[in-house]
Design an enzyme around this catalytic site. Sequence first.
Site, PDB file in Angstrom:
ATOM      1  N   SER A 240       0.843  -1.188   0.000  1.00 30.07           N
ATOM      2  CA  SER A 240       0.000   0.000   0.000  1.00 30.07           C
ATOM      3  C   SER A 240       0.889   1.252   0.000  1.00 30.07           C
ATOM      4  CB  SER A 240      -0.942  -0.053   1.209  1.00 30.07           C
ATOM      5  OG  SER A 240      -1.900   0.966   1.162  1.00 30.07           O
ATOM      6  N   GLU A 370      -9.258  -3.789  -5.093  1.00 32.73           N
ATOM      7  CA  GLU A 370      -8.463  -2.853  -4.316  1.00 32.73           C
ATOM      8  C   GLU A 370      -9.263  -1.759  -3.611  1.00 32.73           C
ATOM      9  OE1 GLU A 370      -5.471  -2.901  -3.409  1.00 32.73           O
ATOM     10  OE2 GLU A 370      -4.111  -3.735  -4.893  1.00 32.73           O
ATOM     11  N   HIS A 480      -8.155  -4.720  -0.490  1.00 30.84           N
ATOM     12  CA  HIS A 480      -6.839  -4.117  -0.278  1.00 30.84           C
ATOM     13  C   HIS A 480      -6.265  -4.602   1.050  1.00 30.84           C
ATOM     14  CE1 HIS A 480      -3.859  -0.894  -0.803  1.00 30.84           C
ATOM     15  NE2 HIS A 480      -4.033  -0.555   0.477  1.00 30.84           N
TER      16      HIS A 480
END
Length: 557
Positions: A240, A370, A480
């Site tokens: 991330s 995501e 995510h």
Amino acid sequence: MLRTSVHIAILTLQLSQLAAATVPLNRSAAPTIKLDDGIFIGLNTGATNEFLGIPFAKPPVGDLRLRLPQANEPYHGIFNATVFGNRCISQDLTANIPSDTMNPTAVSVLSAVLQRFNSNEVESEDCLFVNVVVPANATGESKLPVVFWIYGSGFESGTSSAYNGSAVVQRSLELDTPVIYVSLNHRCVLSLGFPGGKEAKEAGIGNLGLRDQRLAMRWVQKYISTFGGDPAKVMIWGESAGASAVEMHMLANGGDNQGLFRSAFMHSVAVFPDDYSMDIGQAVFDQFVSDAGCADALGSVVVFDCLRALPIDAIRNATTPTPGVFGYTSLSIGWRPYADGVFVTTSPTQLVLDGSITDIPYVIGNAEDEATMFVLSATNITTDEELQAYLSDNAFAAFSMTGIDRILGLYSSDPTAGSPFDTGDANAITPEYKRMAAVLGDAFLQAPRRFLLRQRSGQQPSYAYLYSRFKSTPYLGAFHTSDDADIYGPGDLTDAIVRFAATLDPNGVLNVTWPRYTPDAPQMFRFLDGDVPFEVINDTFRENGIDALIELEAEVA
């Protein structure tokens, strides 16, 4: 029932990490390491030794607040290295969640998501520490590969203590491919780590969080051989925001990695679809400074003298209202890396186009769904017109209305086409939820990955993956950070990470060959649930939409 089922799916990931984190400690045989004239006393977990909370820089407090990090003085004395160092000041990710703009189902789902980010750790500005986990039998002659982990959490929060490095090292020993694990805390709350605006640019203090990371890499070069690591075999690795930081280090200094790392592994790199100039952060900086009580000093670098004199609570309180990753503006966060003209000279898109990137082997991948968790706060968006206006005001503010209409024409409002992908009519919290998740997930995460691979896979060894496990998670799909369970579980992805760090090739431990990505054969390794855990696919999904996003992002770079 909804909230319970989401909790179960998310807690499955947390419990897999907890199981790895509860290895009994053998405190009767405390390991020690000598750095300069300092003795660090660590702890033994059986197969591994941990040295935690080692300061790598002078505390960025007082007059050093909002300045470039300064290396520590040589160590002297005896240090307790059995506990993690302080967590850096973080933005409260649970603050400013706009329930008035959320569908009731989204409120329940986001509540479950945010439990993953709760922390009771002590926060402090004195937080620049590294942690080193080594095989218990490593010596100064071992010359082991090193994995250097950078945590995520939107450049707003995060801490190294949330990740169990011993699980990774233990797994590397089981694979007979031992590695050393290094992690760090860095200034991540945006007002302290990533100030934007003309004042920060004039003062030369852009990207302080990235500079912290760079200094920690220099610490590794200086000291890791004492732990048994090889400074010539360092892989920088993150997820991330941490993955975005890894890419920024590949692009920094004109692509000169300064001998600090030889490979990179990136999970879910986020690149922002705008021009990256520090001017983008001016409005948020001005509001923060005003809320902190230094408005009279705006327009000059003396504003930082005012900010340095404030109590930390004033900084924290002024940061809290700024846009967060789970707020209404979603991935259009208020503070993040910028092109400061020195460390990062221009936008990542332009740097990649210019070939200004470190020529090293790398792996880059995404979770399949995501953006599902990031659009929950905007589930009041229920019509095409509302979505168009929302994108124009937020994520796509740099795009023309013609460009936005082009994107929306390529992403259907039919829920069967949206994210979580391949779940039919299910998971449609609102008529636009799955569409918005598809658009923003591709714009911020999938398109930047594909762009980088298209530009660089013909120039340097490149590998790609798609993580499609946990697809049954209600409303979120393969969300995510869902690959955390396969990293720190540990799992299949851990195996590939260890192999890549050691050999610059992820193959050798998985039973399906992971091909190199090339312009002529853009193939990805896909992680799946079920009896068939892996497959190789072509990186051509949603090709028209992602192509259009890449073109628009290149226009504003």
